[in-house]
Design an enzyme around this catalytic site. Structure first.
Site, mmCIF file in Angstrom:
data_model
loop_
_atom_site.group_PDB
_atom_site.id
_atom_site.type_symbol
_atom_site.label_atom_id
_atom_site.label_comp_id
_atom_site.label_asym_id
_atom_site.label_seq_id
_atom_site.Cartn_x
_atom_site.Cartn_y
_atom_site.Cartn_z
ATOM 1 N N LYS A 108 35.004 49.163 -8.895
ATOM 2 C CA LYS A 108 36.243 48.763 -8.250
ATOM 3 C C LYS A 108 36.082 47.322 -7.812
ATOM 4 O O LYS A 108 35.020 46.884 -7.414
ATOM 5 C CB LYS A 108 36.495 49.633 -7.019
ATOM 6 N N ASP A 131 28.660 49.748 -11.689
ATOM 7 C CA ASP A 131 29.732 49.200 -10.865
ATOM 8 C C ASP A 131 29.214 48.100 -9.960
ATOM 9 O O ASP A 131 28.063 47.684 -10.055
ATOM 10 C CB ASP A 131 30.456 50.318 -10.097
ATOM 11 N N MET A 190 31.287 52.387 4.161
ATOM 12 C CA MET A 190 32.712 52.207 3.840
ATOM 13 C C MET A 190 33.579 52.200 5.098
ATOM 14 O O MET A 190 34.682 52.734 5.097
ATOM 15 C CB MET A 190 33.205 53.323 2.904
HETATM 16 N N1 SAH Z 1 25.604 55.582 -2.867
HETATM 17 C C1 SAH Z 1 25.613 54.429 -2.015
HETATM 18 C C2 SAH Z 1 26.800 54.401 -1.087
HETATM 19 C C3 SAH Z 1 28.100 54.303 -1.798
HETATM 20 S S1 SAH Z 1 29.438 54.132 -0.712
HETATM 21 C C4 SAH Z 1 24.298 54.378 -1.239
HETATM 22 O O1 SAH Z 1 23.546 55.327 -1.209
HETATM 23 O O2 SAH Z 1 24.014 53.318 -0.682
HETATM 24 C C5 SAH Z 1 29.658 52.391 -0.679
HETATM 25 C C6 SAH Z 1 29.277 51.835 0.665
HETATM 26 O O3 SAH Z 1 27.883 51.723 0.755
HETATM 27 C C7 SAH Z 1 29.776 50.457 0.970
HETATM 28 O O4 SAH Z 1 31.115 50.456 1.390
HETATM 29 C C8 SAH Z 1 28.850 50.026 2.055
HETATM 30 O O5 SAH Z 1 29.197 50.632 3.283
HETATM 31 C C9 SAH Z 1 27.559 50.648 1.604
HETATM 32 N N2 SAH Z 1 26.702 49.730 0.859
HETATM 33 C C10 SAH Z 1 26.190 49.903 -0.363
HETATM 34 N N3 SAH Z 1 25.392 48.872 -0.704
HETATM 35 C C11 SAH Z 1 25.412 48.026 0.343
HETATM 36 C C12 SAH Z 1 24.790 46.774 0.616
HETATM 37 N N4 SAH Z 1 23.979 46.199 -0.264
HETATM 38 N N5 SAH Z 1 25.014 46.197 1.809
HETATM 39 C C13 SAH Z 1 25.804 46.777 2.716
HETATM 40 N N6 SAH Z 1 26.439 47.934 2.507
HETATM 41 C C14 SAH Z 1 26.240 48.566 1.344
#
Ligand code: SAH
Length: 525
Positions: free
Chosen positions: A65, A43, A180
């Site tokens: 998404k 994704d 998020m």
């Molecule tokens: N499993 C992921 C989180 C998924 S929820 C993890 O461990 O990072 C998705 C959220 O993760 C996004 O809305 C944002 O808040 C954050 N996120 C993921 N990658 C990001 C990035 N490169 N920069 C900033 N926020 C990020």
């Protein structure tokens, strides 16, 4: 006669954390899963660069998404993994960050289990910790915070209060990290203020952390919601609440690197690209590899015969000219293939062109007799002119695209010149929708050309992928060329050349890229 039907063996699913975007932040095990999978289901948060490591022929399925629509429902993704495994495929489900941190891995794994499909969970570097780190903010610190708590800001605003006990959360940990949460920022800060956090508490938001698009905004609990609104700061971002944010002032590192914010297209052959890729990464840029050149052994009988003849007549040549690193490696490949011995070339003087070619020769235990400093054919001639005599025999051993200028010049001076093609250069057939999308979004900031054929082949590759006017598609980006010849080809093709390396080496090219004005990079910094 009946043919016995063997049911295909059920495949296996790897639920893999991709890390937050910087391709170097996937784990070693995750990388192996990526390289070995038949199908990769990914994704938006799992960066496109990682997909370049998939094996040839592996399928990519995008299920992410998009901001304006849901590409695929979670239930359908769960089912897709089951179906692919039942068809016998080894599947890697690549997820941004860590699969167990708001990654819905539980649902995917549960359905796999209920179908008896085996799976592994391969943890990843979560954005909750890595994204602050790339903004110079450690989530814990001896002086500021001895605990951190990762909280979902959830996309569905109505659910936020059901999920979070604000009175307990507010003071539960030193550092609070919201994922998020951008759309609900004002609500989150209001709740934290209401339940006892000081209005002066520092807050930072880091968007697209670890990638070329990384951007950071800093304020306090009292001010940040207004500041984010004013700046039009958008998701995805990690929200960091707590005193650790103060550390950024002295620990900022990623955003101050010379190539930070630049996504740089590397067009040279994959086998040769690693040095350039590495240098770009070291300087904080984000390389994207799209090799438009592949070298192979010569294919025609005439080419092969010329090589055989040259090897057989080794002792008749006074000079052997090797013009590139590739040429050196192929030269030894041919020696090996024909079971020839390098000592047959003992009386021949060897000419190398450029320091890297010399280095490659030294790797095979050969010190060239003449090392031409310049990569151009004119440079070789300058070095050879005082040494050669009419009547001598010269073997020019090179790629199939080299110009014939040197040959003609040597012949005019009365030398006998033979040329052999050590390798041929072809345009690999490839489709890269991610690249097309990045070009459309103008998120490739710099394009590098390391030879004339990278120019012609990139344009051809884009045309092959259905781009009608490739020059127009590339012209938003800055163009960096390794030398004047390459630049001329680019200009003749209609491209605007923004910089040409002073020295035609990878170091020279990288230097030229670093000297480009940051403001000239559209959408970059
Ligand atoms: N499993 C992921 C989180 C998924 S929820 C993890 O461990 O990072 C998705 C959220 O993760 C996004 O809305 C944002 O808040 C954050 N996120 C993921 N990658 C990001 C990035 N490169 N920069 C900033 N926020 C990020």
């Amino acid at each position: 006669m009946t043919v016995e039907q063997h049911p295909r063996q059920t495949g296996k699913v790897y639920l893999v954390g991709a890390g937050p975007g910087d391709a170097g932040l996937i784990t070693v095990k995750g990388m192996r899963c990526l390289q070995e999978a038949d199908v990769i289901v990914y994704d938006r948060l799992a960066g496109p660069r990682l997909l370049q490591f998939k094996k040839a022929g592996a399928r990519k399925i995008y299920v992410g998404k998009l901001p304006d629509r849901h590409a695929m429902k979670q239930e359908d993704i769960n089912q897709l993994l089951v179906d692919l495994a039942l068809e016998g495929y080894t599947v890697t489900r690549l997820k941004g960050g860590d699969p167990c941190v708001f990654g819905r891995v539980g649902e995917e794994a549960a359905l796999l289990r209920s179908h008896g499909i085996s799976f592994e969970i391969v943890p990843g570097v979560t954005s909750a910790v890595a994204v602050p780190a790339y903004a110079g903010i450690p989530v814990t610190h001896r002086d500021w915070a001895s605990s951190f708590c990762v909280v979902t800001g959830h996309e569905n605003p109505n659910k936020l209060d059901e999920l979070i006990e604000w009175d307990k959360l507010t003071l539960a940990a030193g550092t609070l990290l919201f994922l998020m949460g951008v759309a609900k920022l004002r609500y989150i800060t209001d709740q934290l203020l209401r339940y006892g956090r000081s209005p002066d508490t520092p807050v930072a938001l880091v968007r697209w952390g670890t990638r070329a698009e990384q951007a950071t905004i800093v304020g306090t609990l009292a001010t940040i919601a207004d500041e984010v609104e004013r700046a039009g700061f958008k998701a995805p971002a990690v929200i960091i609440v707590g005193d650790v944010v103060r550390e950024r002032e002295q620990l900022q590192w990623a955003e101050v690197r010379p190539l930070f914010g630049r996504r740089i297209l590397v067009t040279r052959a994959r086998s040769q690209a690693s040095e350039l890729v590495r240098r770009i990464e070291d300087l904080g840029g984000e390389p994207y590899e799209f090799p438009v050149i592949e070298t192979r052994l010569p294919e025609t009988e005439a080419q092969r015969q010329a090589l055989r003849r040259a090897m057989a007549e080794a002792d008749s040549y006074d000079w052997l000219v090797l013009t590139s690193v590739n040429g050196v490696h192929y030269w030894f490949k041919h020696l090996q293939e024909q079971q020839a011995d390098i000592r047959q070339w003992a009386r021949t003087r060897i000419v190398s062109v450029g320091p890297k070619t010399t280095e490659a020769l030294q790797g095979y235990g050969i010190q060239p007799d003449v090392a031409a400093a310049q990569y151009s054919q004119e440079g070789i001639w300058e070095a050879l002119k005082p040494l050669v005599h009419p009547g001598q025999r010269v073997l020019l051993a090179r790629g199939d695209l080299s110009r014939s200028w040197l040959k003609e010049t040597l012949q005019e001076e009365g030398l006998h010149v033979d040329e052999v093609d050590l390798y041929v250069t072809v345009l690999p057939e490839q489709d890269d929708p991610d690249l097309l999308e990045m070009l459309e979004e103008k998120s490739i900031h710099i394009i590098t050309f390391t030879s004339s054929s990278t120019v012609t082949n990139l344009l051809a590759a884009l045309r092959y992928m259905g781009v009608q006017d490739p020059v127009a598609r590339l012209n938003h980006a800055l163009v960096a060329c390794i030398g004047e010849m390459t630049a001329r080809t680019a200009r003749e093709a209609g491209l605007r050349v923004d910089t040409v390396a002073e020295y035609s080496t990878i170091d020279g090219l990288v230097e030229a890229i670093c000297a480009l004005e940051p403001t000239a990079v559209q959408g970059g910094c």
